[in-house]
Design a protein around this motif. Structure first.
Motif, PDB file in Angstrom:
ATOM      1  N   GLY B   2     -21.474 -16.711  48.230  1.00 40.22           N
ATOM      2  CA  GLY B   2     -20.204 -16.049  48.516  1.00 40.22           C
ATOM      3  C   GLY B   2     -20.154 -14.682  47.855  1.00 40.22           C
ATOM      4  N   LYS B   3     -19.068 -13.972  48.111  1.00 38.77           N
ATOM      5  CA  LYS B   3     -18.905 -12.666  47.491  1.00 38.77           C
ATOM      6  C   LYS B   3     -18.486 -12.807  46.043  1.00 38.77           C
ATOM      7  CE  LYS B   3     -17.804 -10.035  51.564  1.00 38.77           C
ATOM      8  NZ  LYS B   3     -16.751  -9.475  52.392  1.00 38.77           N
ATOM      9  N   VAL B   9     -12.809  -7.320  45.697  1.00 32.54           N
ATOM     10  CA  VAL B   9     -11.852  -6.246  45.398  1.00 32.54           C
ATOM     11  C   VAL B   9     -12.222  -4.983  46.171  1.00 32.54           C
ATOM     12  CG1 VAL B   9     -10.979  -4.698  43.583  1.00 32.54           C
ATOM     13  CG2 VAL B   9     -11.278  -7.150  43.115  1.00 32.54           C
ATOM     14  N   LEU B  10     -13.507  -4.612  46.154  1.00 34.28           N
ATOM     15  CA  LEU B  10     -13.939  -3.385  46.847  1.00 34.28           C
ATOM     16  C   LEU B  10     -13.713  -3.486  48.354  1.00 34.28           C
ATOM     17  CD1 LEU B  10     -17.226  -2.261  45.031  1.00 34.28           C
ATOM     18  CD2 LEU B  10     -14.966  -1.200  44.926  1.00 34.28           C
ATOM     19  N   ALA B  33      -3.892  -7.836  48.588  1.00 39.28           N
ATOM     20  CA  ALA B  33      -4.809  -7.897  49.731  1.00 39.28           C
ATOM     21  C   ALA B  33      -6.068  -8.701  49.424  1.00 39.28           C
ATOM     22  CB  ALA B  33      -5.186  -6.490  50.176  1.00 39.28           C
ATOM     23  N   SER B  34      -6.533  -8.637  48.188  1.00 36.95           N
ATOM     24  CA  SER B  34      -7.809  -9.296  47.864  1.00 36.95           C
ATOM     25  C   SER B  34      -7.622 -10.715  47.368  1.00 36.95           C
ATOM     26  CB  SER B  34      -8.553  -8.485  46.796  1.00 36.95           C
ATOM     27  OG  SER B  34      -7.798  -8.471  45.586  1.00 36.95           O
ATOM     28  N   GLY B  35      -6.401 -11.055  46.946  1.00 31.73           N
ATOM     29  CA  GLY B  35      -6.169 -12.367  46.350  1.00 31.73           C
ATOM     30  C   GLY B  35      -6.720 -12.477  44.935  1.00 31.73           C
ATOM     31  N   GLU B  40      -7.009  -9.217  36.379  1.00 27.06           N
ATOM     32  CA  GLU B  40      -8.461  -9.327  36.555  1.00 27.06           C
ATOM     33  C   GLU B  40      -9.034  -8.015  37.134  1.00 27.06           C
ATOM     34  OE1 GLU B  40     -10.521 -11.536  35.653  1.00 27.06           O
ATOM     35  OE2 GLU B  40     -12.268 -11.494  36.992  1.00 27.06           O
ATOM     36  N   ILE B  41      -8.297  -7.424  38.082  1.00 33.56           N
ATOM     37  CA  ILE B  41      -8.740  -6.146  38.668  1.00 33.56           C
ATOM     38  C   ILE B  41      -8.747  -5.057  37.604  1.00 33.56           C
ATOM     39  CG2 ILE B  41      -8.245  -4.383  40.429  1.00 33.56           C
ATOM     40  CD1 ILE B  41      -6.985  -6.541  42.139  1.00 33.56           C
TER      41      ILE B  41
END
Lengths: 197, 197
Positions: B2-3, B9-10, B33-35, B40-41
């Motif tokens: 998986g990613k 995020v990107l 948008a990224s969940g 964390e971001i």
């Protein structure tokens, strides 16, 4: 005669919308940039949307009028291609906020995209398509060329050049100048479009 | 596999920045948008600027690598022009957020314009210029063409087409399709560029 307050507001708004797009400009900023009172702008236009709509309508109908002027009439198809390209370039120079606004509409359409942008762009494209089609009929341009493709190519050649040369000047090498580019672009385009002898 | 959270995020940020540009996207929106959690971001990237910079660097170095791959090597100049145009079109398809971001940078440069956008675009343009110059030397392309003009024309033809066909689909008549356009554009361009027999 000086500018009316109405024109003063639209002129300042044009610069701001070209820079930040449809959703990025408030009454406050337009007031600060134009020197017209916030309340006066509200009274004249009602909302930011109305300013944007009026501005878009004014710029796109100018575009449509100027391009139609060279695409109508009885000139030969080759002459019309040249005049169209030169009119496009002159318009880029005379109305520098038109193309940034057009590109912003392509990147993220506003509610006025269909009624203003699409209507005028299609009108001009239709006239250019007809001119290319007439050139094919007359045997000047190569048979098999799709006129819509040819129009799109011509527009793309000049739009990108002006985007690059006006806005992002440092993108281009110094060896490029307007007159050279326009002449070579037209030469290459017409050479490619015309039947070989 | 998986990613990674980093990639997640990107990917989400790419869509948002393509839509609203450098200054229009907040941590909050990227988180939604990224969940991925806001905190964390922040921990991973530090600031919106850092996300944008990393994204831009990744997209523009992909562009530069893919275009260089076809412009380097020993193919004939005509073949390289064709491969370059086809690679450009494939890149438009594979990395749809690249061109909106590129156009937004042209319309309103971010602080990363010089170090990322300009560096990579110039690198590719330089290689294309060299290819055109080699074609002139070999007698394939017409003498007197400015290679920088020819590169700019080629790029403009395809950029505008993809801007119009991908993003503002309703702009174009239904008679236009990708493969036709690319073939006719290349045909017209090479016909215009080449010496007549």
């Amino acid at each position: 005669m000086g500018k009316t307050v109405h024109e003063q507001v639209l002129d300042s708004a044009a610069i701001l919308f070209a820079e930040d797009g449809y959703a990025g400009v408030s009454f406050q900023r337009i007031a600060a940039a134009s020197g017209v009172e916030y309340s006066e702008i509200g009274r004249l236009f009602g909302s930011e949307d109305k300013i944007y709509e009026e501005l878009l309508e004014s710029l796109f109908s100018q575009y449509s009028l100027r391009m139609s002027a060279v695409l109508e009439g009885s000139d030969l198809p080759v002459v019309k291609v040249e005049s169209f390209a030169r009119a496009l370039c002159a318009f880029h120079k005379d109305v520098p906020n038109f193309f940034p606004l057009y590109y912003r509409e392509l990147l993220k359409p506003s509610p006025f995209f269909e009624s203003i942008v699409l209507k005028n762009i299609r009108h001009v494209a239709y006239q250019s398509d007809n001119n290319i089609a007439r050139g094919i009929q007359k045997g000047t341009f190569r048979y098999g060329i799709n006129p819509a493709n040819a129009t799109l190519l011509l527009a793309g050649m000049f739009h990108y050049f002006f985007l690059a040369s006006r806005i992002a000047k440092s993108l281009l090498p110094e060896s490029i100048n307007d007159e050279d580019f326009i002449t070579q672009a037209l030469d290459l385009y017409l050479n490619g479009l015309q039947k070989s002898e």
